[in-house]
Motif scaffolding. Structure first.
Motif, short mmCIF file in Angstrom:
data_model
loop_
_atom_site.label_atom_id
_atom_site.label_comp_id
_atom_site.label_asym_id
_atom_site.label_seq_id
_atom_site.Cartn_x
_atom_site.Cartn_y
_atom_site.Cartn_z
N THR A 136 0.81 -1.32 -0.08
CA THR A 136 0.03 0.09 -0.09
C THR A 136 0.88 1.16 0.07
OG1 THR A 136 -1.68 -1.23 1.24
CG2 THR A 136 -1.78 1.06 1.19
N VAL A 137 2.03 1.29 0.82
CA VAL A 137 2.63 2.36 0.90
C VAL A 137 3.57 2.52 -0.38
CG1 VAL A 137 5.01 3.56 1.92
CG2 VAL A 137 3.01 2.39 3.57
N LEU A 138 3.88 1.49 -1.09
CA LEU A 138 4.62 1.53 -2.14
C LEU A 138 3.78 1.77 -3.62
CD1 LEU A 138 7.45 -0.89 -1.54
CD2 LEU A 138 7.68 1.55 -1.47
N ALA A 139 2.58 1.57 -3.38
CA ALA A 139 1.65 1.56 -4.63
C ALA A 139 2.00 2.67 -5.77
CB ALA A 139 0.26 1.83 -4.07
N GLN A 144 4.47 4.57 -11.85
CA GLN A 144 5.60 5.55 -12.55
C GLN A 144 5.85 4.87 -14.01
OE1 GLN A 144 8.74 6.00 -9.97
NE2 GLN A 144 7.42 7.05 -8.30
N HIS A 145 5.96 3.77 -14.26
CA HIS A 145 6.19 3.07 -15.61
C HIS A 145 5.29 2.04 -15.97
CE1 HIS A 145 9.91 5.26 -15.37
NE2 HIS A 145 10.36 4.62 -14.07
N GLU A 146 5.47 1.52 -17.14
CA GLU A 146 4.34 0.41 -17.41
C GLU A 146 4.77 -0.74 -16.71
OE1 GLU A 146 1.72 -1.25 -20.12
OE2 GLU A 146 2.10 0.64 -19.68
N TYR A 147 6.02 -1.15 -16.26
CA TYR A 147 6.33 -2.18 -15.70
C TYR A 147 7.15 -1.54 -14.33
CZ TYR A 147 4.93 -5.08 -19.45
OH TYR A 147 4.03 -5.03 -20.59
N ASP A 151 9.84 0.86 -18.50
CA ASP A 151 8.82 0.71 -19.29
C ASP A 151 9.01 -0.52 -19.95
OD1 ASP A 151 7.38 3.09 -18.87
OD2 ASP A 151 9.01 4.44 -20.00
N GLU A 152 10.10 -1.40 -19.99
CA GLU A 152 10.05 -2.59 -20.28
C GLU A 152 10.33 -3.67 -19.17
OE1 GLU A 152 10.71 -3.10 -23.77
OE2 GLU A 152 10.65 -0.86 -23.77
N PHE A 153 9.55 -4.68 -19.77
CA PHE A 153 9.48 -5.90 -19.04
C PHE A 153 10.67 -6.51 -18.65
CE2 PHE A 153 8.82 -10.44 -17.91
CZ PHE A 153 7.66 -10.44 -17.13
N SER A 154 10.96 -6.62 -17.28
CA SER A 154 12.36 -7.00 -16.75
C SER A 154 12.40 -8.22 -15.94
CB SER A 154 12.88 -5.91 -16.06
OG SER A 154 12.51 -5.77 -14.77
N LEU A 155 13.43 -8.38 -15.15
CA LEU A 155 13.49 -9.57 -14.15
C LEU A 155 12.87 -9.16 -12.98
CD1 LEU A 155 17.37 -10.90 -14.09
CD2 LEU A 155 15.27 -12.01 -15.05
N ILE A 156 12.66 -7.89 -12.60
CA ILE A 156 12.10 -7.42 -11.41
C ILE A 156 10.52 -8.09 -11.57
CG2 ILE A 156 11.05 -5.57 -10.26
CD1 ILE A 156 13.71 -3.89 -10.71
N ASP A 157 9.94 -7.77 -12.63
CA ASP A 157 8.69 -8.13 -12.94
C ASP A 157 8.41 -9.88 -12.88
OD1 ASP A 157 7.53 -5.52 -13.82
OD2 ASP A 157 8.88 -5.71 -15.47
N CYS A 158 9.41 -10.31 -13.45
CA CYS A 158 9.41 -11.84 -13.18
C CYS A 158 9.47 -12.24 -11.74
CB CYS A 158 10.72 -12.59 -14.27
SG CYS A 158 10.63 -12.38 -15.83
N TYR A 159 10.15 -11.53 -11.03
CA TYR A 159 10.67 -11.99 -9.62
C TYR A 159 9.26 -11.56 -8.79
CZ TYR A 159 13.55 -12.58 -5.75
OH TYR A 159 14.03 -13.08 -4.29
N ARG A 183 -3.40 -3.00 -10.72
CA ARG A 183 -3.55 -2.70 -12.36
C ARG A 183 -2.16 -3.05 -12.94
NH1 ARG A 183 -6.04 2.24 -10.34
NH2 ARG A 183 -4.05 3.32 -10.52
N TYR A 184 -1.24 -3.07 -12.34
CA TYR A 184 0.17 -3.38 -12.66
C TYR A 184 0.16 -4.98 -12.66
CZ TYR A 184 5.01 -5.32 -11.78
OH TYR A 184 5.90 -6.26 -11.71
N ALA A 185 -0.20 -5.69 -11.66
CA ALA A 185 -0.16 -6.96 -11.62
C ALA A 185 -1.09 -7.66 -12.77
CB ALA A 185 -0.84 -7.55 -10.24
N GLN A 186 -2.28 -6.95 -12.97
CA GLN A 186 -3.00 -7.24 -14.13
C GLN A 186 -2.41 -7.30 -15.26
OE1 GLN A 186 -5.99 -8.82 -13.08
NE2 GLN A 186 -5.84 -9.70 -15.35
N ARG A 187 -1.60 -6.50 -15.77
CA ARG A 187 -0.67 -6.20 -16.66
C ARG A 187 0.18 -7.50 -17.29
NH1 ARG A 187 -0.63 -0.68 -15.30
NH2 ARG A 187 1.37 -0.66 -14.64
N ILE A 188 0.69 -7.75 -15.96
CA ILE A 188 1.73 -8.91 -16.05
C ILE A 188 0.95 -10.34 -16.42
CG2 ILE A 188 3.36 -10.12 -14.77
CD1 ILE A 188 4.38 -7.67 -15.22
N PHE A 189 -0.17 -10.26 -15.50
CA PHE A 189 -0.90 -11.57 -15.54
C PHE A 189 -1.64 -11.74 -17.01
CE2 PHE A 189 -2.25 -10.88 -10.99
CZ PHE A 189 -0.84 -11.38 -10.61
N ASN A 190 -1.82 -10.71 -17.65
CA ASN A 190 -2.52 -10.89 -19.13
C ASN A 190 -1.49 -11.25 -20.44
OD1 ASN A 190 -4.94 -10.26 -18.44
ND2 ASN A 190 -4.87 -7.94 -18.52
#
Length: 206
Positions: A136-139, A144-147, A151-159, A183-190
């Motif tokens: 919640t604090v870090l929401a 700030q970016h797409e991921y 703005d590019e999918f990266s290892l952080i998103d995989c992690y 919203r961020y999570a849904q972009r990944i899950f899609n």
């Protein structure tokens, strides 16, 4: 891509419910690596895997004569072994910042996984409260970016994706003030690659 019909040179042994194994599977799918994926169930590991991974936890990668365990090390190895598409930035400074974030995620959140998934109610409740409050604090960081951080999918998103996927299963509901995380999570899950990374057990978590 993964295959179960013929045995390529690389094999990933992956627990079907483990978020750390899930992290490695996402990288395999994102980079379309020719890799045999072998499902593991906790407590039922082949002898060669149990002897290769002294911690009996998380994924184990066999690549010819190389054996690697620990999800972060596997993820970075795969990204370097198969450089296209890269899941790390080219700039050394940006790479260092990404590694720092990976370290923070591992230290602050994934270190709580035994408590989050455990049966001992008091530690689980405390860990879930901590994770909910931190997200919640870090929401704002998640919008700030797409991921995350880029703005590019990266290892952080995989992690981080396997942890976010498991929030409902853990009984963690984020407040309205953390909608950016959802919203961020849904972009990944899609992403097709994320869907392909899911084991049947993980599909059942939602």
């Amino acid at each position: 891509m993964t295959t179960r019909n013929r045995k390529p040179l690389m094999t990933l042994y992956s627990d079907v419910q483990c978020p750390f194994s899930h992290q490695a599977r996402i990288v395999v799918q994102e980079k379309q690596i020719e890799c045999q994926l072998v499902d593991l169930v906790d407590g039922h590991w082949p002898e060669e895997v149990a002897s290769a991974n002294p911690y009996a936890h998380g994924p184990t990668l066999f690549d010819r004569d190389i054996v690697i365990f620990h999800s972060r090390i596997i993820m970075e190895y795969l990204d370097e072994r198969f450089p296209h598409p890269s899941l790390m930035p080219n700039d050394p400074g940006a790479r260092a910042q990404m590694r720092l974030m990976l370290h923070r995620l591992e230290t602050d959140w994934f270190s709580m996984w035994p408590q989050l998934s455990g049966r001992d109610k008091a530690p689980a409740t405390k860990a879930k409260k901590t994770l909910r409050e931190d997200l919640t604090v870090l929401a704002p960081l998640f919008e700030q970016h797409e991921y995350l951080m880029s703005d590019e999918f990266s290892l952080i998103d995989c992690y981080i994706a396997p942890l976010l996927w498991r929030l409902p299963h853990l009984g963690i509901k984020l407040p309205d003030s953390a909608k950016a995380v959802e919203r961020y999570a849904q972009r990944i899950f899609n992403r097709d690659t994320f869907k392909a990374s899911l084991s049947s057990a993980e599909k059942g978590m939602r």
